[in-house]
Motif scaffolding. Sequence first.
Motif, PDB file in Angstrom:
ATOM      1  N   GLY A   2       0.824  -1.206   0.000  1.00 23.59           N
ATOM      2  CA  GLY A   2       0.000   0.000   0.000  1.00 23.59           C
ATOM      3  C   GLY A   2       0.859   1.256   0.000  1.00 23.59           C
ATOM      4  O   GLY A   2       0.589   2.206  -0.738  1.00 23.59           O
ATOM      5  N   ASP A   3       1.908   1.245   0.816  1.00 20.72           N
ATOM      6  CA  ASP A   3       2.834   2.390   0.877  1.00 20.72           C
ATOM      7  C   ASP A   3       3.509   2.609  -0.473  1.00 20.72           C
ATOM      8  O   ASP A   3       3.665   3.750  -0.907  1.00 20.72           O
ATOM      9  CB  ASP A   3       3.934   2.141   1.923  1.00 20.72           C
ATOM     10  N   GLY A   4       3.885   1.519  -1.099  1.00 25.13           N
ATOM     11  CA  GLY A   4       4.531   1.600  -2.412  1.00 25.13           C
ATOM     12  C   GLY A   4       3.612   2.247  -3.430  1.00 25.13           C
ATOM     13  O   GLY A   4       4.042   3.041  -4.258  1.00 25.13           O
ATOM     14  N   LEU A   5       2.330   1.915  -3.355  1.00 19.84           N
ATOM     15  CA  LEU A   5       1.341   2.484  -4.273  1.00 19.84           C
ATOM     16  C   LEU A   5       1.146   3.970  -3.968  1.00 19.84           C
ATOM     17  O   LEU A   5       1.161   4.807  -4.871  1.00 19.84           O
ATOM     18  CB  LEU A   5       0.009   1.722  -4.135  1.00 19.84           C
ATOM     19  N   PHE A 111       8.148  -6.776  -7.243  1.00 23.48           N
ATOM     20  CA  PHE A 111       7.371  -6.049  -6.228  1.00 23.48           C
ATOM     21  C   PHE A 111       6.785  -4.769  -6.827  1.00 23.48           C
ATOM     22  O   PHE A 111       5.629  -4.434  -6.574  1.00 23.48           O
ATOM     23  CB  PHE A 111       8.263  -5.733  -5.019  1.00 23.48           C
ATOM     24  N   ASP A 112       7.582  -4.078  -7.634  1.00 23.43           N
ATOM     25  CA  ASP A 112       7.086  -2.862  -8.302  1.00 23.43           C
ATOM     26  C   ASP A 112       5.919  -3.191  -9.238  1.00 23.43           C
ATOM     27  O   ASP A 112       4.925  -2.461  -9.293  1.00 23.43           O
ATOM     28  CB  ASP A 112       8.202  -2.190  -9.106  1.00 23.43           C
ATOM     29  N   MET A 113       6.066  -4.298  -9.955  1.00 19.00           N
ATOM     30  CA  MET A 113       4.983  -4.718 -10.859  1.00 19.00           C
ATOM     31  C   MET A 113       3.736  -5.050 -10.048  1.00 19.00           C
ATOM     32  O   MET A 113       2.615  -4.722 -10.461  1.00 19.00           O
ATOM     33  CB  MET A 113       5.437  -5.945 -11.674  1.00 19.00           C
ATOM     34  N   ALA A 114       3.924  -5.685  -8.881  1.00 14.64           N
ATOM     35  CA  ALA A 114       2.776  -6.033  -8.026  1.00 14.64           C
ATOM     36  C   ALA A 114       2.050  -4.766  -7.558  1.00 14.64           C
ATOM     37  O   ALA A 114       0.819  -4.748  -7.452  1.00 14.64           O
ATOM     38  CB  ALA A 114       3.246  -6.868  -6.832  1.00 14.64           C
ATOM     39  N   ILE A 115       2.807  -3.701  -7.311  1.00 20.79           N
ATOM     40  CA  ILE A 115       2.203  -2.420  -6.925  1.00 20.79           C
ATOM     41  C   ILE A 115       1.323  -1.892  -8.066  1.00 20.79           C
ATOM     42  O   ILE A 115       0.194  -1.449  -7.846  1.00 20.79           O
ATOM     43  CB  ILE A 115       3.304  -1.391  -6.561  1.00 20.79           C
ATOM     44  N   ALA A 116       1.840  -1.984  -9.287  1.00 16.54           N
ATOM     45  CA  ALA A 116       1.076  -1.527 -10.458  1.00 16.54           C
ATOM     46  C   ALA A 116      -0.185  -2.385 -10.655  1.00 16.54           C
ATOM     47  O   ALA A 116      -1.253  -1.866 -10.992  1.00 16.54           O
ATOM     48  CB  ALA A 116       1.954  -1.558 -11.705  1.00 16.54           C
ATOM     49  N   VAL A 117      -0.043  -3.695 -10.407  1.00 14.81           N
ATOM     50  CA  VAL A 117      -1.191  -4.601 -10.531  1.00 14.81           C
ATOM     51  C   VAL A 117      -2.253  -4.241  -9.487  1.00 14.81           C
ATOM     52  O   VAL A 117      -3.454  -4.215  -9.798  1.00 14.81           O
ATOM     53  CB  VAL A 117      -0.749  -6.082 -10.390  1.00 14.81           C
ATOM     54  N   VAL A 142      -8.941   1.586 -19.027  1.00 10.38           N
ATOM     55  CA  VAL A 142      -8.509   2.573 -18.026  1.00 10.38           C
ATOM     56  C   VAL A 142      -7.595   1.948 -16.966  1.00 10.38           C
ATOM     57  O   VAL A 142      -6.528   2.506 -16.674  1.00 10.38           O
ATOM     58  CB  VAL A 142      -9.734   3.291 -17.404  1.00 10.38           C
ATOM     59  N   PRO A 143      -7.954   0.774 -16.385  1.00 11.01           N
ATOM     60  CA  PRO A 143      -7.045   0.174 -15.394  1.00 11.01           C
ATOM     61  C   PRO A 143      -5.646  -0.110 -15.955  1.00 11.01           C
ATOM     62  O   PRO A 143      -4.650   0.063 -15.248  1.00 11.01           O
ATOM     63  CB  PRO A 143      -7.737  -1.140 -15.010  1.00 11.01           C
ATOM     64  N   THR A 144      -5.586  -0.523 -17.220  1.00  6.52           N
ATOM     65  CA  THR A 144      -4.285  -0.821 -17.835  1.00  6.52           C
ATOM     66  C   THR A 144      -3.466   0.453 -17.994  1.00  6.52           C
ATOM     67  O   THR A 144      -2.264   0.477 -17.700  1.00  6.52           O
ATOM     68  CB  THR A 144      -4.486  -1.548 -19.185  1.00  6.52           C
ATOM     69  N   GLN A 145      -4.113   1.544 -18.421  1.00  7.94           N
ATOM     70  CA  GLN A 145      -3.406   2.829 -18.548  1.00  7.94           C
ATOM     71  C   GLN A 145      -2.877   3.286 -17.191  1.00  7.94           C
ATOM     72  O   GLN A 145      -1.750   3.775 -17.080  1.00  7.94           O
ATOM     73  CB  GLN A 145      -4.346   3.902 -19.114  1.00  7.94           C
ATOM     74  N   LYS A 146      -3.685   3.118 -16.151  1.00  6.26           N
ATOM     75  CA  LYS A 146      -3.248   3.545 -14.816  1.00  6.26           C
ATOM     76  C   LYS A 146      -2.065   2.716 -14.339  1.00  6.26           C
ATOM     77  O   LYS A 146      -1.102   3.254 -13.784  1.00  6.26           O
ATOM     78  CB  LYS A 146      -4.415   3.460 -13.819  1.00  6.26           C
ATOM     79  N   ALA A 147      -2.120   1.394 -14.560  1.00  6.08           N
ATOM     80  CA  ALA A 147      -1.015   0.525 -14.135  1.00  6.08           C
ATOM     81  C   ALA A 147       0.272   0.888 -14.877  1.00  6.08           C
ATOM     82  O   ALA A 147       1.357   0.907 -14.276  1.00  6.08           O
ATOM     83  CB  ALA A 147      -1.380  -0.937 -14.376  1.00  6.08           C
ATOM     84  N   GLU A 148       0.160   1.207 -16.171  1.00  3.69           N
ATOM     85  CA  GLU A 148       1.338   1.594 -16.950  1.00  3.69           C
ATOM     86  C   GLU A 148       1.951   2.884 -16.389  1.00  3.69           C
ATOM     87  O   GLU A 148       3.173   3.007 -16.272  1.00  3.69           O
ATOM     88  CB  GLU A 148       0.948   1.814 -18.420  1.00  3.69           C
ATOM     89  N   GLN A 149       1.069   3.831 -16.023  1.00  5.77           N
ATOM     90  CA  GLN A 149       1.561   5.096 -15.478  1.00  5.77           C
ATOM     91  C   GLN A 149       2.251   4.880 -14.126  1.00  5.77           C
ATOM     92  O   GLN A 149       3.314   5.452 -13.861  1.00  5.77           O
ATOM     93  CB  GLN A 149       0.395   6.091 -15.340  1.00  5.77           C
ATOM     94  N   ALA A 155       9.512   3.631 -12.099  1.00  5.04           N
ATOM     95  CA  ALA A 155      10.764   3.547 -12.869  1.00  5.04           C
ATOM     96  C   ALA A 155      11.477   4.895 -12.879  1.00  5.04           C
ATOM     97  O   ALA A 155      12.694   4.960 -12.651  1.00  5.04           O
ATOM     98  CB  ALA A 155      10.469   3.084 -14.294  1.00  5.04           C
ATOM     99  N   ASN A 156      10.738   5.972 -13.104  1.00  5.28           N
ATOM    100  CA  ASN A 156      11.350   7.312 -13.142  1.00  5.28           C
ATOM    101  C   ASN A 156      11.986   7.656 -11.805  1.00  5.28           C
ATOM    102  O   ASN A 156      13.087   8.207 -11.759  1.00  5.28           O
ATOM    103  CB  ASN A 156      10.287   8.364 -13.494  1.00  5.28           C
ATOM    104  N   LYS A 157      11.286   7.323 -10.715  1.00  4.12           N
ATOM    105  CA  LYS A 157      11.847   7.596  -9.381  1.00  4.12           C
ATOM    106  C   LYS A 157      13.147   6.833  -9.180  1.00  4.12           C
ATOM    107  O   LYS A 157      14.129   7.383  -8.690  1.00  4.12           O
ATOM    108  CB  LYS A 157      10.843   7.183  -8.294  1.00  4.12           C
ATOM    109  N   LYS A 158      13.144   5.550  -9.555  1.00  3.27           N
ATOM    110  CA  LYS A 158      14.339   4.732  -9.359  1.00  3.27           C
ATOM    111  C   LYS A 158      15.488   5.209 -10.242  1.00  3.27           C
ATOM    112  O   LYS A 158      16.635   5.204  -9.829  1.00  3.27           O
ATOM    113  CB  LYS A 158      14.021   3.254  -9.673  1.00  3.27           C
ATOM    114  N   ASN A 159      15.151   5.628 -11.479  1.00  2.00           N
ATOM    115  CA  ASN A 159      16.192   6.081 -12.410  1.00  2.00           C
ATOM    116  C   ASN A 159      16.816   7.424 -11.957  1.00  2.00           C
ATOM    117  O   ASN A 159      17.950   7.714 -12.309  1.00  2.00           O
ATOM    118  CB  ASN A 159      15.630   6.217 -13.816  1.00  2.00           C
ATOM    119  N   ASN A 160      16.024   8.196 -11.190  1.00  2.00           N
ATOM    120  CA  ASN A 160      16.527   9.490 -10.738  1.00  2.00           C
ATOM    121  C   ASN A 160      17.323   9.419  -9.434  1.00  2.00           C
ATOM    122  O   ASN A 160      17.955  10.373  -9.035  1.00  2.00           O
ATOM    123  CB  ASN A 160      15.368  10.480 -10.561  1.00  2.00           C
TER     124      ASN A 160
END
Length: 163
Positions: A2-5, A111-117, A142-149, A155-160
Amino acid sequence: MGDGLRNSGDVGNKQFQTLVNSEHPIPVSYDMESTTKDKGGYQLGVTGNAIEGQKINTKTNEVVDVIISESNITINVGVISEFVSDVRSGKQDATEKGEKIIKDNTKLTAFDMAIAVLGHEIDHSQSKNQTDKANGKNPETVPTQKAEQILQDIANKKNNEGH
Ligand SMILES: [Zn+2]
């Protein structure tokens, strides 16, 4: 999770708030054991809704509301792990946007993917999504677009980090 989300970004935070402020209960469980083979494919998560009824506009025959009394979300963590490793290894083609994000961002974990799921499944627990479905609209768009975002935001946070 939940925190990850909540901390993933605007979309993830909105989904988290939807989950915790929902008027009907939405228990979330995690299936660590089931494999892709057990599920007959990459079933990353599933939402079951107890539907009490729906409101219909009698003039247009359009469903205007679906009343849900309880939603049960299951996150298939074992399947998600297989999915991420199969996308990385090339066993699964990275043709869809979410798959490309995983392939392009090696810092993303299962784990990141699970957050998106989780973010995706929360959408299915909502009247808006079930109303779309009842009216013949694709309930996955819509759910798929949200998960992709959410995945891209993580990913952007980790890359930065560290720059
Ligand atoms: Zn879905």
